[in-house]
Structure formats: structure tokens, C-alpha cells
Motif scaffolding. Structure first.
Motif, mmCIF file in Angstrom:
data_model
loop_
_atom_site.group_PDB
_atom_site.id
_atom_site.type_symbol
_atom_site.label_atom_id
_atom_site.label_comp_id
_atom_site.label_asym_id
_atom_site.label_seq_id
_atom_site.Cartn_x
_atom_site.Cartn_y
_atom_site.Cartn_z
ATOM 1 N N ARG A 109 -10.644 4.426 1.578
ATOM 2 C CA ARG A 109 -11.538 4.553 2.725
ATOM 3 C C ARG A 109 -12.018 3.164 3.119
ATOM 4 N NH1 ARG A 109 -16.488 8.535 2.037
ATOM 5 N NH2 ARG A 109 -14.741 10.020 2.107
ATOM 6 N N VAL A 110 -11.855 2.826 4.394
ATOM 7 C CA VAL A 110 -12.253 1.514 4.916
ATOM 8 C C VAL A 110 -13.298 1.741 5.998
ATOM 9 C CG1 VAL A 110 -11.466 -0.609 6.017
ATOM 10 C CG2 VAL A 110 -9.955 0.584 4.418
ATOM 11 N N ARG A 140 -6.332 9.187 8.949
ATOM 12 C CA ARG A 140 -7.230 9.787 9.936
ATOM 13 C C ARG A 140 -8.483 8.923 10.046
ATOM 14 N NH1 ARG A 140 -10.207 15.042 7.099
ATOM 15 N NH2 ARG A 140 -11.376 13.848 5.543
ATOM 16 N N PHE A 141 -9.212 9.122 11.150
ATOM 17 C CA PHE A 141 -10.478 8.413 11.347
ATOM 18 C C PHE A 141 -11.606 9.429 11.319
ATOM 19 C CE2 PHE A 141 -13.857 6.609 14.007
ATOM 20 C CZ PHE A 141 -14.045 5.393 13.351
ATOM 21 N N ASN A 142 -12.524 9.232 10.395
ATOM 22 C CA ASN A 142 -13.673 10.119 10.256
ATOM 23 C C ASN A 142 -14.791 9.615 11.154
ATOM 24 O OD1 ASN A 142 -15.679 11.844 9.423
ATOM 25 N ND2 ASN A 142 -15.235 11.606 7.230
ATOM 26 N N THR A 143 -15.108 10.401 12.187
ATOM 27 C CA THR A 143 -16.120 9.966 13.156
ATOM 28 C C THR A 143 -17.528 10.049 12.592
ATOM 29 O OG1 THR A 143 -16.157 12.210 14.081
ATOM 30 C CG2 THR A 143 -14.694 10.598 15.120
ATOM 31 N N LYS A 144 -17.754 10.911 11.590
ATOM 32 C CA LYS A 144 -19.104 11.031 11.026
ATOM 33 C C LYS A 144 -19.463 9.799 10.194
ATOM 34 C CE LYS A 144 -19.146 16.078 10.902
ATOM 35 N NZ LYS A 144 -19.293 17.300 10.045
ATOM 36 N N THR A 145 -18.536 9.406 9.342
ATOM 37 C CA THR A 145 -18.788 8.224 8.507
ATOM 38 C C THR A 145 -18.284 6.932 9.145
ATOM 39 O OG1 THR A 145 -16.702 8.579 7.333
ATOM 40 C CG2 THR A 145 -18.674 9.599 6.410
ATOM 41 N N ILE A 148 -11.942 4.690 8.221
ATOM 42 C CA ILE A 148 -10.533 5.080 8.214
ATOM 43 C C ILE A 148 -10.204 5.607 6.826
ATOM 44 C CG2 ILE A 148 -8.156 4.289 8.479
ATOM 45 C CD1 ILE A 148 -9.145 2.127 10.348
ATOM 46 N N GLU A 149 -9.687 6.822 6.773
ATOM 47 C CA GLU A 149 -9.322 7.455 5.498
ATOM 48 C C GLU A 149 -7.806 7.611 5.454
ATOM 49 O OE1 GLU A 149 -11.427 11.104 5.396
ATOM 50 O OE2 GLU A 149 -13.395 10.166 5.119
ATOM 51 N N MET A 150 -7.229 7.252 4.331
ATOM 52 C CA MET A 150 -5.780 7.364 4.147
ATOM 53 C C MET A 150 -5.493 7.843 2.737
ATOM 54 S SD MET A 150 -4.966 3.276 4.088
ATOM 55 C CE MET A 150 -6.075 3.003 5.458
ATOM 56 N N LYS A 151 -4.373 8.534 2.577
ATOM 57 C CA LYS A 151 -3.976 9.051 1.271
ATOM 58 C C LYS A 151 -2.453 9.100 1.194
ATOM 59 C CE LYS A 151 -3.982 13.986 2.394
ATOM 60 N NZ LYS A 151 -4.494 15.322 1.994
ATOM 61 N N THR A 152 -1.962 9.188 -0.017
ATOM 62 C CA THR A 152 -0.521 9.269 -0.256
ATOM 63 C C THR A 152 -0.042 10.707 -0.068
ATOM 64 O OG1 THR A 152 -0.894 9.579 -2.617
ATOM 65 C CG2 THR A 152 -0.549 7.330 -1.843
ATOM 66 N N SER A 153 1.263 10.852 0.107
ATOM 67 C CA SER A 153 1.882 12.160 0.271
ATOM 68 C C SER A 153 3.211 12.171 -0.478
ATOM 69 C CB SER A 153 2.084 12.481 1.753
ATOM 70 O OG SER A 153 3.005 11.573 2.319
ATOM 71 N N GLN A 154 3.925 13.274 -0.373
ATOM 72 C CA GLN A 154 5.229 13.378 -1.045
ATOM 73 C C GLN A 154 6.286 12.508 -0.390
ATOM 74 O OE1 GLN A 154 6.499 17.422 -0.716
ATOM 75 N NE2 GLN A 154 6.329 17.472 1.535
ATOM 76 N N HIS A 155 6.031 12.035 0.820
ATOM 77 C CA HIS A 155 6.977 11.173 1.518
ATOM 78 C C HIS A 155 6.745 9.689 1.222
ATOM 79 C CE1 HIS A 155 8.255 14.691 3.782
ATOM 80 N NE2 HIS A 155 6.979 14.934 4.079
ATOM 81 N N THR A 156 5.661 9.341 0.569
ATOM 82 C CA THR A 156 5.361 7.937 0.277
ATOM 83 C C THR A 156 6.230 7.465 -0.880
ATOM 84 O OG1 THR A 156 3.073 8.350 0.953
ATOM 85 C CG2 THR A 156 3.528 6.303 -0.224
ATOM 86 N N LEU A 157 7.038 6.437 -0.638
ATOM 87 C CA LEU A 157 7.962 5.928 -1.648
ATOM 88 C C LEU A 157 7.394 4.736 -2.410
ATOM 89 C CD1 LEU A 157 11.312 6.117 0.368
ATOM 90 C CD2 LEU A 157 10.418 7.769 -1.281
#
Length: 284
Positions: A109-110, A140-145, A148-157
Motif C-alpha cells: 500500500r502506497v 486499485r486505488f482506495n479513495t477512502k484511504t 494505491i493498493e496492489m497484490k500478487t496473483s496466480q499470473h504474477t511470475l
């Protein structure tokens, strides 16, 4: 009267015949010596050849070796070896970032400062494209806080994709352009360094503002000169100075900025930057 002459001739011919006989004997001895030498050399060569053949060539059908040969060495000459035989080498698929972390999703989270909210909204598509298409992250961008929130997924190599994305976003929040911050995703030897003007020298009031003005220069000329000479990017945000570049280039730019803060005239810094740029061009 004729008899003495015949006896003289016979007496004179005797030593000549003896000399010819001795010469013939010596030649026969030389021939025998040469024949003996040739026979000895031939025998030695044949023995050496026999020894060399016995020492180097081993018949596997006759001599039993104690070394257990691999299946590739046990192949006959009629069966050529296949160098491209990968049946014995196992092949594994590349682990994704999710599987390398034991199927645990990682988050970053940035925070977005208030003065960067409008530039973030304008350049959101340019920021989102490399994060999603290149790093395969979910963003995604959280407008409340307002972060910028980012996370890994099954496609991240790439296992370091999340950290690279966080560095890219934080560099944009510090004030760097998107084109400059994208270099953090493509290169591994780029760093971001930040320090305050008061860390170099304790200044207050007009002295502090003049020091910041010396770093920036008229219409930003000094800052651009340092950036072009050291191949770095500089952001002057009030009392804080942010640098983006490689380790060696950051050191040169930091030394120049510290000289300006301490009161060095810009002309002296220009001359030093010119010599530094010349050395760097010769090096690379």
C-alpha cells in the motif's frame, strides 16, 4: 738391369695393397655397425610401439575395469550418442510468485500525498498499464484511504514484482515523472535517495531559502545541468531533495548539491560537473 726395377715395383705395390685391404675391412665393419644400429632401433621402436599400444588401448571385452561406466559410455560404436537427449534431465515449470510464497497473497500500500492527488488522477492510466501488463499485479486505488493498493496473483511470475511496483508508485508520489519512474521497473541498479537541506547544514530563514535557490538555479538551470552531467533525476520539494539514478551517479549529484548548499558558487559547480561528465563519457 731389368730385375731390380721389377723388385722395386713389387716392393712398392705391397704397401698399397695393404692399405686397400685395410680400407675394405674398415668399410665392412662400418656396414656391420650400421646394420646393428638399424636393427636395434627397429627393435626399440617396435617395443615402444607395443608398450604404447598396451598402455593406451584397453579392450573392454578382455580387461575388466573396476569403474562402473555410465549408460552413455557403454553404448557401442554403432549406436551414436544423441547430444539432444533430454529424457534424463527433468524439466520443471517456473514457479509463480504466489506458489513461491506458499500460496500466500502479498499486499503493498502506497499513500498518496495531497499535492500528488491531481497528477495521479491525470496519469492513472500510464501508471496502471506497466503494473498490470508488465508485472501482472492486481492494482486499485482506495479513495477512502487515498492510497494505491496492489497484490500478487496466480499470473504474477516475478517474485520481486510487488516490490518493484511499490518502488515505482512511491517514486511517482515523491514527484518524479512517470517516464522517469518507469525505469525502476526495467533496470535493477536504480535507487531513490532523499535528504533534507538542513541535514547538510543547519540553516534558517533567508539563508535556507537562498540555499534552496542555489540548488534550483534560475529557471531550474542548475538542477538541469546537474541532471544532464550525472545522468540522474532531481526533485526539489521545499526543504527535501529527492534523487533517482545509479549508485555512482547519485554520489556525484549529491556532492554537487551539498557544495551548493554550503555556499559554493554555481560557476565552480558547473566546472566540476563538466569534468565529471567528461570522465563519465570516457568511462562508458
Amino acid at each position: 738391369r731389368k730385375q731390380p726395377s721389377s723388385s722395386a715395383t713389387t716392393t712398392t705395390m705391397a704397401p698399397v695393397q695393404d692399405e686397400t685391404m685395410t680400407m675394405m675391412m674398415m668399410e665392412e665393419e662400418d656396414d656391420t655397425n650400421i646394420d646393428s644400429n638399424t636393427t636395434t632401433t627397429t627393435t626399440t621402436t617396435t617395443t615402444s610401439l607395443n608398450l604404447s599400444n598396451a598402455a593406451t588401448t584397453i579392450d573392454p571385452s578382455v580387461v575388466s575395469s573396476r569403474i562402473l561406466q555410465s549408460p552413455s559410455l557403454q553404448k557401442t560404436e554403432d549406436e551414436p550418442m544423441d547430444n539432444n537427449d533430454d529424457s534424463q534431465q527433468p524439466t520443471f515449470r517456473k514457479l509463480t510468485a504466489l506458489s513461491a510464497n506458499h500460496n500466500q497473497v502479498e499486499y503493498r500500500r502506497v499513500r498518496c500525498p495531497p499535492h500528488r492527488y491531481t497528477p495521479l488522477r491525470e496519469h492513472w492510466e500510464q501508471i496502471l498499464t506497466p503494473l498490470v501488463e508488465y508485472l501482472k499485479l492486481q492494482v486499485r486505488f482506495n479513495t477512502k484511504t487515498r492510497s494505491i493498493e496492489m497484490k500478487t496473483s496466480q499470473h504474477t511470475l516475478d517474485t520481486g514484482a510487488l516490490q518493484k511496483g511499490a518502488d515505482f508508485c512511491s517514486a511517482f508520489m515523491l514527484g518524479f515523472e512517470v517516464q522517469d519512474a518507469v525505469a525502476l521497473l526495467r533496470l535493477d541498479d536504480l535507487y531513490v535517495e532523499s535528504f533534507q537541506v538542513t541535514d547538510v547544514k543547519m540553516l534558517n530563514g533567508d539563508h535556507l531559502s537562498r540555499a534552496i535557490g542555489r540548488v534550483a538555479g534560475q529557471d531550474g538551470k542548475t538542477r538541469f545541468a546537474i541532471e544532464n552531467a550525472t545522468r540522474t533525476r532531481i526533485v526539489v520539494a521545499d526543504q527535501r531533495i529527492h534523487l533517482l539514478g545509479s549508485f555512482a551517479n547519485l554520489r556525484v549529484a549529491r556532492n554537487a548539491i551539498c557544495d551548493l548548499i554550503l555556499g559554493a558558487p554555481p560557476g565552480k559547480v558547473y566546472n566540476s560537473m563538466r569534468s565529471v561528465a567528461k570522465r563519465m563519457s570516457e568511462r562508458y
